[in-house]
Motif scaffolding. Sequence first.
Motif, PDB file in Angstrom:
ATOM      1  N   VAL A 193       0.836  -1.200   0.000  1.00 28.81           N
ATOM      2  CA  VAL A 193       0.000   0.000   0.000  1.00 28.81           C
ATOM      3  C   VAL A 193       0.870   1.249   0.000  1.00 28.81           C
ATOM      4  CG1 VAL A 193      -1.641   1.309   1.380  1.00 28.81           C
ATOM      5  CG2 VAL A 193      -1.977  -1.132   1.049  1.00 28.81           C
ATOM      6  N   LEU A 194       1.932   1.222   0.821  1.00 32.73           N
ATOM      7  CA  LEU A 194       2.808   2.391   0.892  1.00 32.73           C
ATOM      8  C   LEU A 194       3.495   2.654  -0.445  1.00 32.73           C
ATOM      9  CD1 LEU A 194       4.530   2.095   4.362  1.00 32.73           C
ATOM     10  CD2 LEU A 194       2.802   3.723   3.627  1.00 32.73           C
ATOM     11  N   SER A 195       3.906   1.582  -1.117  1.00 31.08           N
ATOM     12  CA  SER A 195       4.622   1.827  -2.366  1.00 31.08           C
ATOM     13  C   SER A 195       3.668   2.374  -3.415  1.00 31.08           C
ATOM     14  CB  SER A 195       5.354   0.581  -2.846  1.00 31.08           C
ATOM     15  OG  SER A 195       4.452  -0.452  -3.072  1.00 31.08           O
ATOM     16  N   VAL A 196       2.405   1.934  -3.385  1.00 27.05           N
ATOM     17  CA  VAL A 196       1.417   2.505  -4.308  1.00 27.05           C
ATOM     18  C   VAL A 196       1.233   3.990  -4.025  1.00 27.05           C
ATOM     19  CG1 VAL A 196      -1.042   2.567  -4.838  1.00 27.05           C
ATOM     20  CG2 VAL A 196       0.150   0.384  -4.771  1.00 27.05           C
ATOM     21  N   LEU A 197       1.104   4.310  -2.740  1.00 31.54           N
ATOM     22  CA  LEU A 197       0.900   5.699  -2.337  1.00 31.54           C
ATOM     23  C   LEU A 197       2.113   6.542  -2.733  1.00 31.54           C
ATOM     24  CD1 LEU A 197      -1.190   7.377  -0.796  1.00 31.54           C
ATOM     25  CD2 LEU A 197       0.041   6.886   1.293  1.00 31.54           C
ATOM     26  N   ASP A 198       3.292   6.002  -2.465  1.00 31.15           N
ATOM     27  CA  ASP A 198       4.531   6.704  -2.767  1.00 31.15           C
ATOM     28  C   ASP A 198       4.632   7.004  -4.258  1.00 31.15           C
ATOM     29  OD1 ASP A 198       7.069   7.717  -2.040  1.00 31.15           O
ATOM     30  OD2 ASP A 198       7.971   5.962  -2.986  1.00 31.15           O
ATOM     31  N   GLU A 199       4.343   5.975  -5.047  1.00 31.56           N
ATOM     32  CA  GLU A 199       4.433   6.097  -6.487  1.00 31.56           C
ATOM     33  C   GLU A 199       3.529   7.221  -7.008  1.00 31.56           C
ATOM     34  OE1 GLU A 199       4.162   2.175  -8.276  1.00 31.56           O
ATOM     35  OE2 GLU A 199       2.894   3.092  -9.806  1.00 31.56           O
ATOM     36  N   LEU A 200       2.275   7.223  -6.550  1.00 28.81           N
ATOM     37  CA  LEU A 200       1.317   8.201  -7.055  1.00 28.81           C
ATOM     38  C   LEU A 200       1.637   9.603  -6.570  1.00 28.81           C
ATOM     39  CD1 LEU A 200      -1.880   6.037  -6.734  1.00 28.81           C
ATOM     40  CD2 LEU A 200      -0.753   6.750  -8.826  1.00 28.81           C
ATOM     41  N   VAL A 201       2.071   9.706  -5.314  1.00 26.56           N
ATOM     42  CA  VAL A 201       2.402  11.021  -4.775  1.00 26.56           C
ATOM     43  C   VAL A 201       3.579  11.622  -5.537  1.00 26.56           C
ATOM     44  CG1 VAL A 201       3.387  12.181  -2.769  1.00 26.56           C
ATOM     45  CG2 VAL A 201       1.417  10.696  -2.486  1.00 26.56           C
ATOM     46  N   THR A 202       4.574  10.790  -5.821  1.00 21.78           N
ATOM     47  CA  THR A 202       5.745  11.287  -6.538  1.00 21.78           C
ATOM     48  C   THR A 202       5.392  11.641  -7.979  1.00 21.78           C
ATOM     49  OG1 THR A 202       6.895   9.646  -5.227  1.00 21.78           O
ATOM     50  CG2 THR A 202       8.197  10.809  -6.841  1.00 21.78           C
ATOM     51  N   GLN A 203       4.663  10.722  -8.627  1.00 20.11           N
ATOM     52  CA  GLN A 203       4.263  10.937 -10.010  1.00 20.11           C
ATOM     53  C   GLN A 203       3.505  12.249 -10.203  1.00 20.11           C
ATOM     54  OE1 GLN A 203       1.562   7.968 -11.547  1.00 20.11           O
ATOM     55  NE2 GLN A 203       3.357   6.647 -11.839  1.00 20.11           N
TER      56      GLN A 203
END
Lengths: 279, 255
Positions: A193-203
């Motif tokens: 879940v964190l990596s999904v969140l991280d990915e979208l926030v950065t993108q």
Amino acid sequence: MSEAKLQVDNLSIQFINDGRTTDAVRNVSFSLGREKLAIVGESGSGKSTVGRSLLRLHPASARISADTLRFGDLNLLDADEKTLRSIRGRRISMIMQDPKYSLNPVMTVGAQITEAYLAHHRVSQREARKQTLEMLEKVHIRDPERVYSLYPHEVSGGMGQRIMIAMMLIPNPEIIIADEPTSALDVSVQQQVLSVLDELVTQRNLGLIFISHDLNLVRNFCDRVLVMYAGRVVESIRAADLDQAQHPYTRGLLAALPSLTQRRERLPVLQRDPSWLTD
Amino acid sequence: MAMIEIQSLNLSFGLDGSRVQVLKDVNFQVREGESFGLVGESGSGKTTVLRCLAGQYSHWEGELRINGERLGRTLDRDRCRRVQMVFQDPYGSLHPRHTVETALGEPLHIHGIGQHRERIGAILSKVGLNDSFRYRYPHQLSGGQRQRVAIARALILEPRILLLDEPTSALDVSVQAEILNLLADLRQREGLTYLMVTHDLGVVAHLCSRVAVMQHGKVLETLDTNDLVRGEASDPYTRMLISCSQHKSRDRDCA
């Protein structure tokens, strides 16, 4: 960090019940740019209250005061309900702790995400459905068509939380407030879940306010950490420097964590100092 | 001598076509005075094992022994006096309209034990609370105090075994440290045997001497905590759990 999306100066929140006043948050100041800011503290420290006050989600018994509460060029303090409605979800959205309680149990998850999109965009049902399926794919849900028509009780906790993230991101907000988004999940699923969140926030270049009580998680996931105790910010520190934290409260919290690598006979218990309330 | 012995424990729910087997041939032993951890993700069956031992399920198959004696499928008073359970969420496990005294007095009443006042006073001080908590309701207690009351309720019948179902996962780290210290002290002083379910490997490393790792209803491996800490786990799933709790980072090696 040059342009602050959100500027908060001297935010205080009081709750008034039966004529008694409780200070939940006292003189909290921070600014948020395109970064991942963590707010950590124990339960009752006021961290969630700060998050909710930004969207003015409090009951009428709350009294909010601040020198500045600015979002972009908008003053959140004297925004009326109509303006707030156009911000909530659309420009600032919030991910809650437990997908089991925050998703509507009698609507399919697809319909819920579509609803969030339609609330802020004037498009056809068909277009909204297409957007929803794309969004589900972005949160790494393998078979979006199938998941679209599932009810919340038919999905796992980790998937539920990714659906929440999809729902909160589909209106394309500028700031996301995540209130303990992974504490109801298993360690193995947390990472996902964190990596999904991280990915979208950065993108998407978003600002993220990550409310949590888990120092270890915050240390690796966020850029900056605000440590709250009894309604105040006692320390603001770069996440990478957390080991060199100055305030005894932060150090006490770090020391109280049982660890795999450093085993101790007894865990040091936090000794609270009354002066922390006044310094 | 093994205090808890679990041999080929099987359990399934549902009938015929929709039958789901949740425990598959679970085996392990816990020695007297030992603190044993059960770890795994949600749905792995770790709490279900505890519930079988506590007598909350009665249709299991296999063999359960406590202190060498074979357990029947039904609960009896004798078993309750030897095995007690502490639940995960102290906000849900205490009756909201019973005072601490009523909650602690009920097991005594059921088992026909006298001297309520003295026993309740003694058990409260054992878990680090004083007599002023006696007439409070759960909503007047903090999370940590509630969990202390829940532990006191489990201990008031002087059991030999405590089944702990994630006793600290609903608490703050600072309070968790207090409860873990309390549990460690109690075990030493009273010579208790612990079987603890948790998903936090840090907690296991702190409190337990041996660990069984569960996934999909099976015990993958049983190992010494020292080996776990040294990273000498042989099963890939255990290794994944260890790396997740050590790094908790944004690299996706455990996703």
